[in-house]
Scaffold this motif. Sequence first.
Motif, short mmCIF file in Angstrom:
data_model
loop_
_atom_site.label_atom_id
_atom_site.label_comp_id
_atom_site.label_asym_id
_atom_site.label_seq_id
_atom_site.Cartn_x
_atom_site.Cartn_y
_atom_site.Cartn_z
N MET A 211 0.72 -1.16 0.00
CA MET A 211 -0.11 0.03 -0.14
C MET A 211 0.93 1.23 0.12
N LEU A 215 1.67 4.71 -2.92
CA LEU A 215 1.88 5.83 -2.80
C LEU A 215 3.14 6.77 -3.25
N SER A 269 -3.91 0.37 10.29
CA SER A 269 -4.62 0.15 11.49
C SER A 269 -5.91 -0.60 10.61
N SER A 270 -6.14 -0.58 9.18
CA SER A 270 -7.12 -1.38 8.73
C SER A 270 -6.86 -2.76 8.40
N PHE A 272 -4.52 -4.35 10.36
CA PHE A 272 -4.39 -5.25 11.74
C PHE A 272 -5.51 -5.47 12.81
N ILE B 124 -6.55 12.82 3.23
CA ILE B 124 -6.14 11.62 3.93
C ILE B 124 -7.02 10.39 3.09
N PHE B 128 -5.55 7.24 1.29
CA PHE B 128 -5.99 6.05 1.77
C PHE B 128 -6.28 5.02 0.62
N GLY B 131 -3.39 4.03 -1.66
CA GLY B 131 -2.55 3.19 -0.75
C GLY B 131 -3.42 2.00 -1.17
N LEU B 132 -4.62 1.86 -1.03
CA LEU B 132 -5.54 0.64 -1.03
C LEU B 132 -5.22 0.11 -2.46
N PHE B 168 -16.17 9.59 10.68
CA PHE B 168 -14.78 9.30 9.84
C PHE B 168 -14.47 7.93 9.43
N LYS B 172 -14.20 6.23 5.87
CA LYS B 172 -13.13 4.99 5.59
C LYS B 172 -14.05 3.84 4.91
N ARG B 222 -11.74 -10.25 5.55
CA ARG B 222 -10.35 -10.80 5.63
C ARG B 222 -9.23 -10.03 5.06
N GLU B 223 -9.65 -9.03 4.25
CA GLU B 223 -8.44 -8.37 3.72
C GLU B 223 -8.07 -7.26 4.79
N LEU B 224 -9.10 -6.60 5.34
CA LEU B 224 -8.67 -5.46 6.12
C LEU B 224 -9.27 -5.66 7.60
N PRO B 225 -8.99 -6.55 8.43
CA PRO B 225 -9.71 -7.15 9.40
C PRO B 225 -9.64 -5.78 10.43
N GLY B 226 -8.75 -4.93 10.39
CA GLY B 226 -8.49 -4.00 11.40
C GLY B 226 -9.88 -2.87 11.23
N LEU B 227 -9.92 -2.78 9.93
CA LEU B 227 -11.10 -1.69 9.53
C LEU B 227 -12.40 -2.34 9.83
#
Lengths: 272, 687
Positions: A211, A215, A269-270, A272, B124, B128, B131-132, B168, B172, B222-227
Amino acid sequence: MTAPDKLLTLTPQHIAEEPYYQATSGEVALFEAAYKHRLPMLLKGPTGCGKTRFVEYMAWRLKRPLVTVACHDDLTSSDLVGRYLIIGGQTVWMDGPLVAAVRSGAICYLDEIVEARKDTMVVIHPLADDRRILTIEKRGEVVHAPDDFMLVVSYNPGYQSVLKELKQSTRQRFVACEFDYPDANTEAGIVMRESGVPIEIATNLVKFAAMTRNLKGNGLEEGASTRLLVHAGQLISAGLTPAAACQSAIGEALTDDADTLAAVLELSSSLF
Amino acid sequence: MNDFETILRQLERWLEVEFSMKDVSGIARDIAVLPKKDQDFILVWTQRLSAAHVQIATLFASQAPDLTRRIDRRLIEAWVMQSLDAHDCNGLQAAVNILREVDRFVELRHEHTAGIVLDDVRGILLTFARGLSGRHLLLDVSEDAWTDGETLYLPAIVARMENAEDNFILCKALVAMLWAQGHFGTMRVLFEGFLADYPDQDRALLYFNRLETLRLQACIARELPGLFREMKRLADEKLPTIWQVYAEFLSSASASSHDSLALLHESLQSEMPPPVCYQCALRPDAVVARMDREKALLRIKLSELAESLQQQPDKSRQFELKENQTGGTSEMELVLDDMPVAPPDNVKQLLSSIMLDFGEIPPEYLVAAGPGEYDPDLYRATHKDPDQVWQGTYHEEGATLYPEWDFGRASYRKNWCVMREKDVPFVHDDFADQTLARYAPLVRQIKRTFEGMRDEDRLLKRQSQGEHIDLDALVEALSDIQGGSEMSELLYARLYRAERNIAVAFLVDMSGSTKGWVNDAEREALVLMSEALEALGDRYAIYGFSGMTRKKCELFRIKRFDEPYGNAVKARISGIRPQDYTRMGFAIRHMTRLLQETDAKTRILITITDGRPEDYNDNYRGEYGIADTRQALIEARRAGIHPFGITIDRQGRDYLPRLYGPAHYVVIDEARTLPIKVAEIYRRLTV
Ligand SMILES: Nc1ncnc2c1ncn2[C@@H]1O[C@H](COP(=O)(O)OP(=O)(O)OP(=O)(O)O)[C@@H](O)[C@H]1O
Ligand SMILES: [Mg+2]
């Protein structure tokens, strides 16, 4: 110089244990071929992708001692070639690391060669073509490189200023090998092995790196290198949360810009 | 407890019922049933408001009983206060409007305190999203969240959640869902088209979207468990049983859009559960249009490429795509008639975008477009691109074109600014001499300080280390030994290379707003600065800038790097006059280039301005101008230049840290102190 001329030289060290290096394509064979034909090598690639580690590994593999010099903008040719010292009332010539490497038939690795002052190139040029000689001007000595000596330089073409581009006359003396970050599985393996984190975490760190590499040029000058992933992994192994480790070892290392940093941290943070 | 009678009598008095003949007993009855503290609250405010206007008080009293039950007391007070403010400023009708639209007020209020304004988080979210996805996505405003794969559309304000933090997270989540549409194949199915099979296409699309949302949720889990953990907190949905079964089925790692399609027919028999808060809309037509546009654009670019490669036009038009392994990296390579070509950047971008859509490049995409095959309108984006409109119609001789950063699009507008260098006309008068006379003591002091900072190459002797041996010291030392005393260790000579090797460029605001004191102060400061720099020996250049729209961006030469300081430069300093507006990005970019062409170890760019960047009548105002200037400064920093800002702007210092970074600017409150301060600022910068 009229003082009596005693000579002092360091004996470059062999690498005792096999360094861990995960080959990514044909770089090992290429290096061996260059070595066999006494050709110097130029390693290109972004920071922290394993160039230094590769040279260490090759030195071990070829059973040659290794001399590494990290170049910086105050590095003069004396720092490479050597200088006079006075010891116990006598003048003594002290070989610089490059000369020591040449004399002992070592592999000499000049890291980030463009950072060095321009006068150092003058020393390197005759060593990097088929003459393979090094002139020590102050002593009036010419050292011929033995067959097992090898010169390796590294260069990061990514983010240097116009003034720091490698001159054609320099780069055309070298066999070039391009490095890049390894593919995701390989890289996760490296991170796991180097930092001791479990594979799931290593995989996520590598995803995060991808990711940030997305950027590049869009807020970041460079994406996260394998080195930074290893650092983050080590912090996680030491008990930090992945979020905290990513922030200190990766995010803050990549940028100071508040918005970009915030976005990068959201990405980690997304995951983990 | 206030009884009905007391309340009624109070209301009748305050609301002047004897004149209006209005029946307020209904209001009194509503109030009477409330708890005492609510009654008191309403009565106190009604009385207060009656002092402003009876109608205001009446409107309040009639709505208040209901409001106290559902809205926080402080919010009611804020609402009343706002109506009073409106009354004071804009009269009765304004106040009445606010009181009538209490729900609107409450909603807005919520948006203000808890809502996320897209413009505030644009940077941001874009980073974001990029980056994804690894795509150069854009972000724009629309009623609901959707994407065509090129631009993400989000609402201008996201305020569905209670507090700002959750809103916010919702932003996201929306971005992630939009990314997932592309990444996990929803978009591909939209492109293939399936709706034609259904009689009620709108309904089918809604159901398909609901099913896909279930699937994409699982992908994100699965991919972004934190989110996803956070998303679950926003919406923990209870699905009807049959939809639970669907959800489970679609959550498997192997589920694809085609599984959603397979379920679609059956699901249409059931009632659809309401959408989750982060569900996005699907716009198949927009997706198809974007993909067609890219296909057309690619094929046209390929035909240009083919033309440049082939002599005869009747040769093959079918390209092939190969991966080319060199060293450790793989590069995409196009092959035409066995001839490999490295794709140019824009083609590479198209290829990777198409690759992300399809997972491969369909062979028909690699056929170079034939003559007349595409109408130009087809591949040009529907919204017109100012770059393209402008290109080719406008020729500028002797001008340099610079890009400009468009923060809205978060990308550069290429060749946007037409820049010319001009000389400031000479004014041969005694301005410089007068300045020097006026500041004579200061000039002497500056010269002394700066001469002290000047460094020449010196051989430092008797050092503890160095590249040479200090023979004098050595001889002394040897004789010391013979004499039986201890030998000194300071036997080396070292070439002290403290050449400052600094090049500094001054970029001076010549916009119209500098007229008067600021202009005088700038000119005086430049005279003093030149004296100082002459004493110091640093290389320096002085340029002024001003602009009027992007087509007239002017840089005024006052002193070039290689020009000696003499009467000509003095006469140009004297000749500096205010011009137009403060368009700043191009000036910084040009100075960056000039500095880069100068060989120096340290390069500094000092800007002297009197306020925020602004231009006439185009959008170079406010956030846009600041963002472009900031971007230009970032570019400068990347080029190894140290920018520093000196600003004479008493009002807005809030934007300065964002432009220059903390500690890289100073604000000067009084224009007239600029000449005194500038040399000292420079000294601190370079010691
Ligand atoms: N292929 C690899 N095999 C094993 N370890 C690797 C590999 N690539 C990277 N690493 C890890 O990454 C770290 C950084 O690599 P290294 O120091 O060799 O980078 P570099 O390319 O020399 O960077 P720089 O250009 O900044 O000097 C190593 O310490 C190692 O942990
Ligand atoms: Mg290294």
